[in-house]
Design an enzyme around this catalytic site. Structure first.
Site, short mmCIF file in Angstrom:
data_model
loop_
_atom_site.label_atom_id
_atom_site.label_comp_id
_atom_site.label_asym_id
_atom_site.label_seq_id
_atom_site.Cartn_x
_atom_site.Cartn_y
_atom_site.Cartn_z
N TYR A 141 0.86 -1.19 0.00
CA TYR A 141 0.00 0.00 0.00
C TYR A 141 0.88 1.23 0.00
O TYR A 141 1.82 1.32 0.80
CB TYR A 141 -0.90 0.00 1.24
CG TYR A 141 -1.82 1.20 1.34
CD1 TYR A 141 -2.88 1.37 0.45
CD2 TYR A 141 -1.64 2.16 2.34
CE1 TYR A 141 -3.74 2.45 0.56
CE2 TYR A 141 -2.49 3.24 2.45
CZ TYR A 141 -3.54 3.38 1.57
OH TYR A 141 -4.37 4.47 1.68
N ASP A 236 9.42 2.68 0.10
CA ASP A 236 8.35 3.36 0.82
C ASP A 236 8.50 2.99 2.30
O ASP A 236 8.07 1.92 2.72
CB ASP A 236 6.99 2.95 0.26
CG ASP A 236 5.84 3.65 0.99
OD1 ASP A 236 6.11 4.39 1.96
OD2 ASP A 236 4.68 3.44 0.59
N LYS A 264 3.99 9.09 8.87
CA LYS A 264 3.70 8.46 10.15
C LYS A 264 4.64 8.98 11.27
O LYS A 264 4.48 10.11 11.69
CB LYS A 264 3.71 6.93 10.02
CG LYS A 264 2.60 6.47 9.03
CD LYS A 264 2.13 5.06 9.20
CE LYS A 264 0.82 4.83 8.46
NZ LYS A 264 0.92 4.22 7.13
C1 LIG Z 1 0.29 4.62 5.75
C2 LIG Z 1 1.06 4.36 4.51
C3 LIG Z 1 0.95 5.19 3.39
C4 LIG Z 1 -0.06 6.30 3.29
O1 LIG Z 1 0.18 7.31 4.21
P1 LIG Z 1 -1.01 8.34 4.58
O2 LIG Z 1 -0.36 9.30 5.51
O3 LIG Z 1 -2.11 7.53 5.18
O4 LIG Z 1 -1.43 8.99 3.29
C5 LIG Z 1 1.81 4.96 2.33
N1 LIG Z 1 2.70 3.96 2.35
C6 LIG Z 1 2.83 3.14 3.42
C7 LIG Z 1 3.88 2.07 3.41
C8 LIG Z 1 2.00 3.31 4.52
O5 LIG Z 1 2.12 2.47 5.57
#
Ligand SMILES: *Cc1c(COP(=O)(O)O)cnc(C)c1O
Length: 424
Positions: A141, A236, A264
């Site tokens: 994701y 990511d 995060k």
């Molecule tokens: C949470 C997450 C996202 C998206 O971040 P948001 O702040 O919710 O837009 C993208 N990549 C990873 C790996 C994530 O865990």
């Protein structure tokens, strides 16, 4: 007001009563508690019920709720500086701190969420390479930007949506899907589209199909394929950065990505994100280069202060990671023992303070296909049992459960004690 009254009224004013789908507990047998307050490892709902929190705002609250130093940084900053839309020294402090404490980041651009960080990093990779196609992995994701909503993890799976309505085919024709921990699936794509691939984007420790760490050999081969075809490698690390280790997953594997995305934890609980990497690539960003990306709120002073307080505390106290590792290991061991005793089919994957119990009969869970073999009914019962006994875990099989630095041995023992009485 009672939890359920608030939730029901919220449904009149916000779709599903929530501002992010997975919070609605849609496919579960309980309603979400309405959270009023958090302190350390605990959160409290509107009815005064206390929970040991293993969601930690989906990762960001690694220092626990209402950490004194983070709260003070926010209060001190907002007395003078809420938003200017102009350069501040606070953004320099955080940018310099990140560039000097993690590897392979010469420069960063601050944004407001993980979604913004990943979509901007991909745009930059395309602008830098002059190519259009990207490779992502099934079950990973990367936020809710259109080009990523193909076989995505997190709430996109939980809601049972194959991708999402409202995404034109044209938006995803350049997104090629490979299988996690399966290098042949990546090679095949390169053989077919090699000259057109701008980048591979990957969660080096996946957290959004449940926790699935990549195999080192797999990441090494991905790195060399990117080199061979002159594509960029984007890690990511929105979830894994400052979490699986202060320096993130890249430090655990010893692999050098070209671009890295964060969010995060780096915002200390406020809306934040960033992407960074080699200077030569970052200088392609506007105003220096031709790749346009902007944000009214980007680098917001209060957010920068919260992020700086969080990251410096983590950086200056490596023992916090040892503490979480020790406790999470204890949790992993305990869960496996109890599952065995009680005949619960379960695999546990863990990386540092991220952990997922997968309710599957499989021997191991290494990719999205494996994760999807989990029994949703057992998960749902497990979740109801845990939360009604005061243990707040992620409300989906395809999410990570997180520890924070404030968790104690007793909190883990309580988790295990509650799990012990789970009958499925
Ligand atoms: C949470 C997450 C996202 C998206 O971040 P948001 O702040 O919710 O837009 C993208 N990549 C990873 C790996 C994530 O865990």
């Amino acid at each position: 007001m009672k939890n359920l009254d608030i939730f029901n009224e919220s449904k009149q004013y916000m779709p599903g009563g929530v501002n992010s789908p997975v919070r609605a507990f849609k496919d579960l047998t309980v309603n979400p508690p309405i959270i009023k307050k958090g302190m350390g490892a605990y959160i409290y709902d509107e009815e005064g019920n206390k929970y040991i929190d293993f969601v930690c705002a989906w990762g960001p609250m690694i220092l626990g709720h209402s950490d004194k130093e983070v709260v003070k940084a926010i209060q001190d900053t907002c007395a003078d500086a809420i938003a200017f839309g102009a350069p501040t020294e606070l953004e320099l402090k955080l940018a310099k701190h990140i560039c000097s404490t993690v590897d392979n980041v010469d420069m960063v651009r601050m944004v407001n969420s993980g979604t913004e960080a990943t979509m901007s990093a991909v745009k930059l990779a395309r602008g830098y390479t002059g190519k259009d196609k990207i490779i992502k992995f099934a079950g990973c994701y990367h936020g809710h930007a259109e080009g990523f909503l193909v076989q995505a993890g997190s709430g996109v799976i939980t809601a049972g949506i194959p991708g999402s309505a409202g995404v034109p085919k044209e938006s995803i024709i350049n997104t090629l899907i490979a299988n996690y921990n399966d290098i042949d699936s990546v090679k095949q794509i390169f053989e077919k589209y090699g000259d057109d691939i701008a980048c591979i984007i990957i969660e080096p420790v996946a957290g959004n199909m449940g926790v699935i760490p990549a195999e080192k050999e797999f990441l090494l081969e991905i790195r060399s394929l990117c080199d061979k075809y002159k594509s960029l490698l984007i890690f990511d690390e929105v979830m894994s950065g400052f979490r699986v280790a202060y320096k993130g997953a890249q430090s655990i594997y010893g692999i050098t990505p070209d671009l890295i995305t964060y969010a995060k934890i780096m915002g200390g609980g406020l809306p934040c994100g960033a992407y960074g990497g080699k200077k030569e690539i970052m200088e392609k960003l506007s105003p220096m280069g031709p790749v346009y990306q902007a944000g009214t709120m980007s680098g917001n002073p209060v957010v920068m202060a919260a992020g700086y307080a969080t990251l410096t505390k983590l950086y200056n106290n490596p023992s916090l990671y040892e503490h979480m590792e020790k406790l999470c290991k204890k949790l992993e061991k305990g869960l496996l023992e109890i599952a065995k005793e009680n005949g619960i089919p379960m695999v546990v994957n863990r990386c540092g303070s991220m952990i997922t119990p997968f309710f599957t009969k499989k021997k191991e869970v290494k990719n999205f296909e494996d994760a999807k073999t989990c029994d949703a009914k057992i998960f749902s019962k497990y979740f109801e049992h845990m939360i009604t006994n005061g243990i707040n875990v992620a409300p989906s099989q395809f999410e990570a459960t997180f520890l924070c630095v404030k968790h104690t041995q007793e909190d883990i023992e309580r988790f295990l004690e509650v799990f012990k009485s789970f009958k499925y």
